[in-house]
Design a protein around this motif. Sequence first.
Motif: not given
Lengths: 339, 709
Positions: A20, A62, A103, A162, A204, A206, A223, A247, B654-655, B657-658, B661-662, B664-665, B668, B671-672, B681-682
């Motif tokens: 990681y 991790k 995780e 998760l 991530e 995703t 998702v 990209e 595209f961006r 969309r990403v 998604l981020r 959504v990430y 969480q 919880q993570r 971890s971020d």
Amino acid sequence: MRPILLKGHERSITYVNYNYDGDLLFTASKDNVPTVWSANTGERIGTYNGHQGAVWDLDCNKFSTHLLTASADATCKMWNVETGEEVQTFKHRGPVRGVAWGEGSQCFATISDPFMDAVAMISIYDCPLDSSPESWSQAPRLEIELPKENAVKATNLVFLNLNEALFVTFDDGSIRLYDVVNGKVLNMITPHTKKINNVSFNREKTLFITSSVDTTAKLYDVVKLEHLKTYKTDRPVNDAVISPNKEHILLGGGQDAMSVTTTSGKAGKFETKFFHLVYETEFGVVKGHFGPINALAINPDGRSYASGAEDGYIRLHFFDQSYINMKDPVPDAPTEEAN
Amino acid sequence: MTNLPSDEYEDYMSDGELQYEVKQPKLIENFSTTVIIANLPQVPESKVEKLTSVLKKLTGKVGTLSTATPPLMPMNGDKTHGFAFITFVSSADATKCVEAINSYQFDKSHKLSVHGYDDVCGLRDVPEKYVEKTARPYVPQADVGAWLRDPGQRDAFCIRQGHETEVHWADGLRDPVIDYDGSREKAAGIQWCKDRMEWSPKGSFMATIIKQKGVILWGGEKYEKLGRFAHADVDHVSFSPNEGYIMTVSNKPDAVDAVKIHDIKTGKMIRAFKLYPSDKFREEDEERGEINPPQFSWSYNDEYIARMGEDLITIYELPSMKLLEKKSLLADGIKEFQWSPGANTLAYWSPEKGNSPAQVNLVAIPSRKLLRSKNLFQVNSVLMSWQDEGRFLGCKVLRHTKSKKTVYNNFELFRVMEEGVPVEMLDVKDAVFNFRWEPGGSRFAMVHAENAGATRMNVSFYDMDKTVKADEAGTKKKGKKLTEGQVLPELNLVTTLVDRQCSSLFWSPAGGVIVLASLGDSSSGSLEFYDVNQTITLAMREHYRATDVNWDPSGRMVSTSVCQPLNGAYFKFQMDNGYMLWSFQGKQLFIAAYENFYQFKWRPRKVVLSKEAVKEVETNIKKYEREFDRADKERAKALYLEETKGKRLQRKTFRDRVADLRAVYKSQKQQRIAMNGGYDSDDDSNFTTTIVKMTEIIDTKETVIDEFP
């Protein structure tokens, strides 16, 4: 770009991955000995000795403390990353094809191939790392039998969302999502017409990219499981990875090992190809291997990547400054200047 | 037996009386299976039987004769009327018979006229009064020349890959773009082209071959269906040079209509032939299977079509398809013939026979005047090749020494346009593998090597014309003073390239540049772009495993491709399938790779401008250049704006969309962190980045460079 050639394995490479943090590079090979290398210098730090068969897959947790390896000797082993000691062995009834940490590193899952009268199986184990390994149950917490009809085989697995779902790819080109509690299929898509060789996620988790024998790699949204992009080549794709800070897509492959001997290295197309993530166009190749590339991994810092091939070599490439400075081919605002 | 399903056996077991149902043959109420053959010889009764059997044999080849209704030949007094009724089993056979045997030359003075009986009956009921037919409404025809007016002056090509057939535009500046890919057919659930495709010689039509059914022509701006020519088991098609006619051939030696000639404008078949001319290859001929059927070939201006037979060439006039002057051209011992591409002149050669020498003859058609005849001795084989304008005819003659132990080559070069057709000879000691005329020029190139098994080749260029150089000006030759730039009809060697990997030669259609390629199984696919005018190599390139090299019709681009055979007989080079485009200078322009690649065909385009007009353009090239450059720039700009607009939009979607998604990430995150035991971890502060610079001294060496005095 002059790569570092990592010579240590005696047989073809099956899997490579960074930890990681991106300072260690783990490699698995058919020669039974998983190896860890320094991701910066290419130095061989150590090996994990104990398997009796080809190692198909590995996963480091991790915090880079524990390593899981999946082997054709029908075992999955957990190792202490630092000391190289075997922590625990988990016996299976068939060759173990894939392994993945959940995780939080408190559980993991394996996939095993059918063998004799044992069916293909997904097994989920609990392994609370803070308690002693002896106290862990040898029996899996959950076993999911894979459908026997059509003789489909699982090729890869990953925990998603998760630890709520288990993402498994198959050799008929399909992907299934399993519920980790009751083992039911939550969702299924079929992105490819032929075997999915590998799947890899962005950091991530995703986006994911599947690489298939049908000569394409496809990018999906995790998702909604929606198809986003397709990268077409003229050869079976063995592995593809998403660059963490550009990209770009890196894609490796070649003819299947069986027909390699009939063609010269020049014709075998054993290069790593670079594609633009959005426009799906190829813009570069890196040559060097003389066998099909089986595995690719890009460092989480995006400054280097490793490729492992059927020829038994791992090539560790550090990108040139010109690549790192590279800009998107399409400028942000429309300009009157043509070209 | 107890559990018999009762209903199933009810009839079987029934006690009822048996009912007979008399099966009567269905009455055919029309005469569609019968044909009338007229214009037969009128014979006395004694010969009726023989004539009937001949007729049976003839018609039996076309279809199955009905046994119930034997051929009928009515009598007129003591002789027959000269016609017969023949009945077939099916009406399809009858139709085929009309098609095949009509205008058949039965014997010297009797040419058969065959019609369906029903058709003839129709003539009986002709109304008394003539009713004028209304003209069919005019339906505009597809504009088959539309593609020539492309504003981008691009060239088109067609590829067959996988199940796809695609026509692309290429201009050498940008990647090829698809013009049409059979999308209409795809939408209708049909594959546009399943087998092979061919362009017509001027590019107006595209022919797709459907093995079971025949040939379909496509053309016009939207690739509409312009014609269809039915021919079961068709193997080849051939267009006449001016696109007036099309010939379809199926390799069936027994079929009476193995070769069909059609008129493209009307879409009708104008004549059918057997695969082998009856006089040359008889059915009894056991070796027949080994002999290639003599191909029909078209004269340059669509006036004639000819094929050879035993000691003769049969020439038919188009469009009537009648034998020219009712007799074949005698050509004793003919082995091969070719039409000149620039005039109605035939060239043919015949091998040695007894005491008479081998000959190469040139004959003008229709006058049948022998223009030139050249006797040759000790000949193994002759390979004839016309320069594309018909100015020169080159014959590569493989000869043997008197002992017949060694062979050598010798070229006979005919200056066809000159008075008396002078012939020049060129002896070559080496083995010659290939020779090609420069299109529109006076030069030819040949591949030769010291022995036939050599791997490294030499390539020589010869010029039929000699241009007087400055240092030769003023000297006298044959009593005439030479001036600089004067062109003399004198064969001379231009240059020889030695030690090359080369098996095939490909001249640019514009002349001047040639590609020397090594193609085939065991070779590497090396390509050399050579400028013959300046005698310099422009580029050395390679297309690994290339099987084909094709110039575009304008000479701007060259395509090289790795194709696999269409019938899929062997998949030798499965991995390398695809094509590359190169500029004429050898710059790589484009690469395309496919899983299965079958065909690459440039759309042919005839040069419309006369030689003078081309010269005029060449002198004023500066003016045109400016215009074209400006147009090019404008197009490039428009295209760039268009492309980037699309790509920018693509990128934005595209961006976004990403980013979704981020989100959504991120949702969480808590919880993570909890799952990882409180570790985020971020969080970048978990990491410290240190840059370590390392210097390693590999070696030190001290040398005294110079003593200070």
